[in-house]
Design a protein around this motif. Structure first.
Motif, PDB file in Angstrom:
ATOM      1  N   ALA A 174      -6.726   4.237   5.481  1.00 58.63           N
ATOM      2  CA  ALA A 174      -6.545   4.529   4.055  1.00 58.63           C
ATOM      3  C   ALA A 174      -5.306   5.383   3.813  1.00 58.63           C
ATOM      4  CB  ALA A 174      -7.785   5.233   3.509  1.00 58.63           C
ATOM      5  N   VAL A 175      -5.095   6.375   4.672  1.00 56.97           N
ATOM      6  CA  VAL A 175      -3.933   7.258   4.514  1.00 56.97           C
ATOM      7  C   VAL A 175      -2.637   6.464   4.607  1.00 56.97           C
ATOM      8  CG1 VAL A 175      -2.613   9.092   5.636  1.00 56.97           C
ATOM      9  CG2 VAL A 175      -5.063   9.371   5.285  1.00 56.97           C
TER      10      VAL A 175
ATOM     11  N   SER B  97       0.257  -3.738   5.707  1.00 56.66           N
ATOM     12  CA  SER B  97      -0.909  -3.177   5.032  1.00 56.66           C
ATOM     13  C   SER B  97      -2.078  -4.162   5.070  1.00 56.66           C
ATOM     14  CB  SER B  97      -0.579  -2.807   3.584  1.00 56.66           C
ATOM     15  OG  SER B  97      -0.175  -3.937   2.841  1.00 56.66           O
TER      16      SER B  97
ATOM     17  N   CYS C 273      -2.256   3.061   4.223  1.00 56.70           N
ATOM     18  CA  CYS C 273      -2.162   2.027   3.190  1.00 56.70           C
ATOM     19  C   CYS C 273      -1.836   2.604   1.812  1.00 56.70           C
ATOM     20  CB  CYS C 273      -3.461   1.220   3.121  1.00 56.70           C
ATOM     21  SG  CYS C 273      -3.640   0.058   4.493  1.00 56.70           S
ATOM     22  N   GLU C 274      -2.373   3.788   1.505  1.00 58.02           N
ATOM     23  CA  GLU C 274      -2.103   4.353   0.178  1.00 58.02           C
ATOM     24  C   GLU C 274      -0.641   4.758   0.031  1.00 58.02           C
ATOM     25  OE1 GLU C 274      -3.476   9.032   0.913  1.00 58.02           O
ATOM     26  OE2 GLU C 274      -4.648   7.698  -0.335  1.00 58.02           O
ATOM     27  N   LYS C 275       0.062   4.875   1.162  1.00 55.89           N
ATOM     28  CA  LYS C 275       1.500   5.144   1.110  1.00 55.89           C
ATOM     29  C   LYS C 275       2.304   3.847   1.159  1.00 55.89           C
ATOM     30  CE  LYS C 275       1.373   9.814   3.027  1.00 55.89           C
ATOM     31  NZ  LYS C 275      -0.066   9.988   2.825  1.00 55.89           N
TER      32      LYS C 275
ATOM     33  N   VAL D 210       1.292   0.696   0.122  1.00 53.41           N
ATOM     34  CA  VAL D 210       1.103  -0.213  -1.016  1.00 53.41           C
ATOM     35  C   VAL D 210       2.016   0.126  -2.193  1.00 53.41           C
ATOM     36  CG1 VAL D 210      -0.553  -1.022  -2.749  1.00 53.41           C
ATOM     37  CG2 VAL D 210      -1.226  -0.898  -0.338  1.00 53.41           C
ATOM     38  N   PRO D 211       2.083   1.389  -2.658  1.00 48.81           N
ATOM     39  CA  PRO D 211       3.033   1.685  -3.747  1.00 48.81           C
ATOM     40  C   PRO D 211       4.482   1.408  -3.348  1.00 48.81           C
ATOM     41  CG  PRO D 211       1.476   3.487  -3.465  1.00 48.81           C
ATOM     42  CD  PRO D 211       1.310   2.583  -2.280  1.00 48.81           C
TER      43      PRO D 211
END
Length: 312
Positions: free
Chosen positions: A56-57, A218, A59-61, A63-64
């Motif tokens: 999660a850490v 991702s 991917c959350e960086k 994806v944006p």
């Protein structure tokens, strides 16, 4: 079972193959595909062994970043091709519905191939109906599953309606403006997209390379979690480590496999996963409708219940 198997195809093999292809096309130095596989295999091992929090850490960086790079790149190209946008839209609709196109699609095996590739690539763009998205949505901390389902449902709109439409307009308008960007002159869609992005001086290929790598990577991380959940459900916690080792092995080996073989395997596994899931969704449609109506009816009510926390 099919979710676990599909994670090696749509979630890993095709994605790492796309990464290898874009690096091979755009890097100034020649890097062997097996070397690309080994590098990404090591990075993947470090991340997925950390579990869902680690995934999660990252991917959350990613994806944006991937959305920003790709969408901005598409907007720049569409602005440069502004005088060809309306002709591009017209061409898409005319060629889709004119008698020649319809007749051609209905002759012999044409309709079968049209359906096969249309459904396969559409499924590939958003995974709708496969049952993969709920595997990660179920890990979200929320008071109501309907709320999370509505949030997840927006993914189809953004990936297919927005991103794929922009990509289509970029390609068609670029082909109209620059005849060199043509399917007949390119080995695959990746080369067409690279040629289209090359219209942005100097940084165009870099934008595309970063976008594809972040998109694909991702997806690899997300599907590693899908497959891990499926393996644990089937075989228990003891299956998690062997699954991760096998997944990492696919990351390493897939770049050297023939692209057609990788896509065929992915399409077959996708179908195996979608068929039982779609049957289950139809059988549960009454429950889905009732839960959704209840949630929307009480939308204005304040919910102060505790958010369930599941140890992952």
């Amino acid at each position: 079972l099919f979710a676990m198997l599909a994670s090696f195809g749509i979630g890993c093999g095709t994605q790492i193959n796309a990464i290898a292809e874009v690096l091979e096309t755009n890097l100034p130095i020649s890097l062997p595909r097996i070397a690309i596989g080994i590098i990404f295999g090591i990075i993947t091992a470090i991340i997925i062994i950390g579990g869902i929090e680690s995934i999660a850490v990252v991917c959350e960086k990613l994806v944006p970043l991937m959305a920003l790079f790709y969408v901005v790149g598409c907007i720049v190209i569409l602005c440069a091709n502004y005088d060809f946008l309306l002709p591009a839209l017209k061409a898409i609709f005319v060629l889709a519905f004119k008698p020649g196109a319809v007749t051609g699609g209905l002759v012999g095996g044409g309709i079968r191939l049209a359906l096969q590739y249309g459904v396969a690539r559409g499924l590939f763009s958003n995974e709708s109906g496969m049952g993969s998205a709920p595997l990660v949505a179920s890990a979200a901390q929320t008071r109501n599953p309907v709320r999370q389902a509505l949030v997840s449902a927006t993914g189809t709109f953004w990936t297919t309606v927005v991103v794929c439409l922009m990509t289509g307009l970029v390609l068609v308008s670029s082909m109209m403006k620059n005849p060199a960007v043509n399917a007949e002159n390119m080995a695959n869609g990746g080369q067409m997209t690279t040629a289209a992005f090359a219209q942005i001086p100097y940084i165009g290929p870099l934008i595309l390379m970063v976008s594809i790598i972040t998109f694909a990577y991702s997806t690899i991380l997300g599907w590693s979690y899908y497959g891990e959940r499926a393996a644990e459900y089937l075989l228990g916690k003891k299956a998690i480590l062997p699954y991760k080792v096998l997944f990492i092995a696919v990351v390493v080996c897939a770049p050297v496999l023939a692209l057609d073989l990788v896509w065929t395997i992915a399409d077959v596994l996708n179908a195996f996963m979608a068929i039982p899931n779609l049957i289950a969704v139809l059988l549960l449609s009454g429950v889905i409708a009732a839960e959704t109506k209840h949630y929307l009816k009480h939308l204005d009510e304040k919910d102060e219940s505790e958010i369930p926390v599941v140890d992952r």
